[in-house]
Enzyme design. Structure first.
Site, PDB file in Angstrom:
ATOM      1  N   PHE A 171       3.709   8.581  10.381  1.00  0.00           N
ATOM      2  CA  PHE A 171       2.974   9.197   9.637  1.00  0.00           C
ATOM      3  C   PHE A 171       3.724  10.455   8.668  1.00  0.00           C
ATOM      4  O   PHE A 171       5.061  10.379   8.769  1.00  0.00           O
ATOM      5  CB  PHE A 171       1.828   9.985  10.332  1.00  0.00           C
ATOM      6  N   SER A 172       3.164  11.114   8.106  1.00  0.00           N
ATOM      7  CA  SER A 172       3.522  11.565   6.920  1.00  0.00           C
ATOM      8  C   SER A 172       4.578  13.034   7.577  1.00  0.00           C
ATOM      9  O   SER A 172       4.279  13.454   8.552  1.00  0.00           O
ATOM     10  CB  SER A 172       2.443  12.387   6.133  1.00  0.00           C
ATOM     11  N   GLU A 175      -4.681  18.294   6.861  1.00  0.00           N
ATOM     12  CA  GLU A 175      -3.775  17.588   6.728  1.00  0.00           C
ATOM     13  C   GLU A 175      -2.716  18.049   5.782  1.00  0.00           C
ATOM     14  O   GLU A 175      -3.068  18.804   4.826  1.00  0.00           O
ATOM     15  CB  GLU A 175      -4.298  15.867   6.351  1.00  0.00           C
ATOM     16  N   TRP A 191       0.889  -1.180  -0.082  1.00  0.00           N
ATOM     17  CA  TRP A 191       0.079   0.177   0.075  1.00  0.00           C
ATOM     18  C   TRP A 191       0.862   1.277  -0.059  1.00  0.00           C
ATOM     19  O   TRP A 191       1.779   1.485   0.502  1.00  0.00           O
ATOM     20  CB  TRP A 191      -0.944   0.048   1.355  1.00  0.00           C
ATOM     21  N   GLN A 203       3.829   7.179   2.218  1.00  0.00           N
ATOM     22  CA  GLN A 203       3.365   6.314   3.397  1.00  0.00           C
ATOM     23  C   GLN A 203       3.090   5.046   2.948  1.00  0.00           C
ATOM     24  O   GLN A 203       2.481   4.803   1.742  1.00  0.00           O
ATOM     25  CB  GLN A 203       1.936   6.894   3.565  1.00  0.00           C
ATOM     26  N   ASP A 242       0.170   9.178   0.884  1.00  0.00           N
ATOM     27  CA  ASP A 242       0.820  10.355   0.895  1.00  0.00           C
ATOM     28  C   ASP A 242       2.147  10.352   0.374  1.00  0.00           C
ATOM     29  O   ASP A 242       3.095   9.620   0.957  1.00  0.00           O
ATOM     30  CB  ASP A 242       0.902  11.340   2.120  1.00  0.00           C
ATOM     31  N   TRP A 249      -9.607   8.991  -0.925  1.00  0.00           N
ATOM     32  CA  TRP A 249      -9.665   8.204   0.372  1.00  0.00           C
ATOM     33  C   TRP A 249     -10.868   7.288   0.322  1.00  0.00           C
ATOM     34  O   TRP A 249     -11.180   6.150   0.850  1.00  0.00           O
ATOM     35  CB  TRP A 249      -9.539   8.799   1.746  1.00  0.00           C
ATOM     36  N   ARG A 300      -0.314  16.554  13.046  1.00  0.00           N
ATOM     37  CA  ARG A 300       0.436  15.953  11.895  1.00  0.00           C
ATOM     38  C   ARG A 300       0.933  16.304  10.981  1.00  0.00           C
ATOM     39  O   ARG A 300       0.502  17.536  10.486  1.00  0.00           O
ATOM     40  CB  ARG A 300      -0.466  14.616  11.779  1.00  0.00           C
ATOM     41  N   ASP A 301       1.765  15.987  10.262  1.00  0.00           N
ATOM     42  CA  ASP A 301       2.568  16.170   8.824  1.00  0.00           C
ATOM     43  C   ASP A 301       3.197  17.415   8.734  1.00  0.00           C
ATOM     44  O   ASP A 301       2.854  18.343   8.124  1.00  0.00           O
ATOM     45  CB  ASP A 301       1.408  16.205   7.766  1.00  0.00           C
TER      46      ASP A 301
HETATM   47  C1  FRU Z   1      -3.414  12.034   4.855  1.00  0.00           C
HETATM   48  C2  FRU Z   1      -3.049  11.203   6.017  1.00  0.00           C
HETATM   49  C3  FRU Z   1      -2.101  12.117   6.842  1.00  0.00           C
HETATM   50  C4  FRU Z   1      -1.287  11.165   7.688  1.00  0.00           C
HETATM   51  C5  FRU Z   1      -0.932   9.895   6.886  1.00  0.00           C
HETATM   52  C6  FRU Z   1      -1.432   8.657   7.618  1.00  0.00           C
HETATM   53  O1  FRU Z   1      -3.679  11.240   3.865  1.00  0.00           O
HETATM   54  O2  FRU Z   1      -4.000  10.889   6.939  1.00  0.00           O
HETATM   55  O3  FRU Z   1      -2.687  13.261   7.717  1.00  0.00           O
HETATM   56  O4  FRU Z   1      -0.043  11.399   8.112  1.00  0.00           O
HETATM   57  O5  FRU Z   1      -2.272   9.985   5.792  1.00  0.00           O
HETATM   58  O6  FRU Z   1      -1.078   7.639   6.672  1.00  0.00           O
END
Ligand code: FRU
Length: 493
Positions: free
Chosen positions: A98-99, A223, A36, A55, A39, A306, A167-168
């Site tokens: 995560f990202s 995000e 899989w 990701q 991002d 998504w 995050r991110d």
């Molecule tokens: C966006 C997200 C980010 C997070 C990541 C997790 O697509 O939800 O906010 O870091 O994917 O896989």
């Protein structure tokens, strides 16, 4: 030291990628080595190559404990996989890396900043994420998580900021040599905001201010921010969750938002002046940008929605990136065009000019699933404007995906209903384009499992994936009324 979890992921991806024939993957769009992908992460130029991390859940083609996959390229189109860069192997990121983003340190090391996820048991018996920002430093292949991790956590957050949705991180260096970091967060109103942190050395970070608050205007949680100067303005790209459609904007649920405005670097004040979607197709999310050495701002997004991640659990891979697109502003709008490196992949030019028709036609030499095709459509009859023009592609007796244009409404529609999908996911998206007198110009790029359409030199862009059997490589044209078209097509190799 490479952890057991990372070693295992590396061994697994190396063994399993051999089972996926090259022809079963996109040719020049990055897809996961195995399993899989979501991002883009850590998009950067380091040691003479473009680096793209992503990701990654290598073990399954569904989202799972997030690793960072890794690939490098010299032209952003031909990618070579490197071993996975990060695995969830520390207490603070045991539930996912995560990202995040990447930067080159003055001493030449490559720094990755990502969100570490740790799941806490709630009193109700569920779990809830604790999200913190963490750093790993490396040489372009191997990365070591630093001892001071996490470098930003709930202690650094002002009152009301969520530690669950935090995050991110996107880092950049200011002209004075200090560092900034923009991070998505959920404030007390339940929507989104972007927090700005600053640092002298890129390791010790201080909260500076809320760069911009959503105030429930565009979706909820924001995000994957990216923030940069472009053609005299400043641009914030972010991907809000749970957006409401407004007219022809923001139809993707979890969608993408571009805010353009003014930024005062002294006081770190950003004032947004205009907003728009980044992509008007079905599949686009969480883009990241870089500035190339020749001054181009280039963006790559996750070419997926998504809400449409429905696919067979047996698929050995899932998820792909968009084309790299050069960004520019024109009349206050964000424009995108495929990077010029793509032109070097063009061959077998086929031209048909001034073709007038009504009904259905096909044209000599116009077919293929890895193509770059420019179309100009205009009325074929001065007395009566046509009702509809369509180009059908990835077509055989059973399947096709269509792009259709209704000049009276100025609506361009992508429709993959007959692409072979057996699920009730979203299959169509409409975009209101600028057109005068029934004339429209667009460029479409196909790479086996996707189409990206650049309308009017990039004024609007529509991206969609389709997983139609590769044998379906026909293209036909349809007109209700009389149209006149020019077609220029190249194979991409
Ligand atoms: C966006 C997200 C980010 C997070 C990541 C997790 O697509 O939800 O906010 O870091 O994917 O896989």
């Amino acid at each position: 030291m490479i952890s057991q979890a990372l070693l295992e992921a590396r061994k697994y991806e190396e063994a399993m990628e051999k089972r996926i024939p090259k022809e079963d993957k996109p040719e020049f769009h990055l897809s996961p080595r195995v399993g899989w992908m979501n991002d883009p992460n850590g998009f950067s130029f380091y040691n003479g190559k473009y680096h793209m991390f992503y990701q990654y859940h290598p073990y399954y083609s569904q989202w799972g404990p997030m690793h960072w996959g890794h690939a490098v390229s010299e032209d952003l189109l031909h990618w070579e996989y490197l071993p996975a860069a990060l695995a969830p192997d520390e207490l603070y990121d045991k539930d996912g890396c995560f990202s995040g983003s990447a930067i080159t340190l003055p001493d030449g090391r490559h720094l990755l900043m990502y969100t570490g996820v740790f799941q806490e048991r709630t009193r109700e018996g569920g779990v809830s994420d604790i999200q913190t920002q963490c750093i790993a430093v490396g040489d372009g292949v191997n990365y070591e998580k630093i001892e001071q991790n996490p470098v930003i956590d709930e202690k650094d957050l002002p009152e009301g900021c969520s530690r669950h949705d935090f995050r991110d991180p996107k880092i950049w260096r200011k002209s004075d040599g200090t560092y900034c970091c923009a991070i998505g967060n959920r404030p007390a109103d339940g929507s989104g905001q972007i927090l700005l942190f600053t640092s002298e050395d890129c390791f010790k970070w201080n909260f500076k201010k809320v760069l911009i608050a959503n105030n429930n205007r565009f979706g909820k949680m924001w995000e994957c921010p990216d923030f940069f100067e472009l053609d005299g303005k400043w641009v914030l790209l972010t991907s809000p969750q749970d957006m409401l459609p407004e007219g022809f904007e923001y139809h993707n649920g979890n969608g993408t938002l571009c805010l353009t405005g003014k930024y005062d670097e002294e006081t770190d004040t950003f004032i947004a002046e205009s907003d728009q979607s980044i992509d008007y197709g079905i599949d686009f999310y969480a883009p990241q940008t870089i500035l190339t050495s020749d001054g181009r701002r280039v963006m790559i997004g996750w070419m997926q929605n998504w809400d449409a991640c429905v696919h067979s659990k047996e698929d050995p891979w899932f998820g792909q990136m968009s084309l790299p697109r050069e960004l520019f502003l024109k009349n206050g709008r964000l424009y995108q065009k495929p990077i010029r490196e793509l032109d070097e992949m063009r061959c077998n030019k086929v031209v048909h000019q001034n073709v007038s028709f009504s009904g259905i036609i096909s044209l000599d030499g116009i077919r293929g699933r890895k193509i770059d095709m420019e179309l100009t459509v205009r009325p074929g009859d001065e007395q009566e404007l046509y009702q509809k023009f369509a180009v059908r592609f990835a077509q055989n007796e059973q399947y096709y995906t269509a792009l259709s244009f209704r000049p009276r409404e100025s609506i361009l529609k992508v429709d993959r209903k007959f692409s072979g999908s057996r699920r009730a996911i979203v299959h169509q998206r409409r975009c209101q384009v600028n057109t005068a007198d029934g004339e429209l110009k667009f460029r479409m790029i196909l790479d086996r499992f996707s189409v990206e359409v650049f309308v009017n030199d990039g004024e609007h862009v529509m991206s969609a994936t389709m997983y139609t059997d590769q044998g379906a490589d026909g293209i036909s044209f349809f007109a209700d009324g009389c149209v006149n078209i020019d077609v220029v097509k190249y194979d991409l190799v």
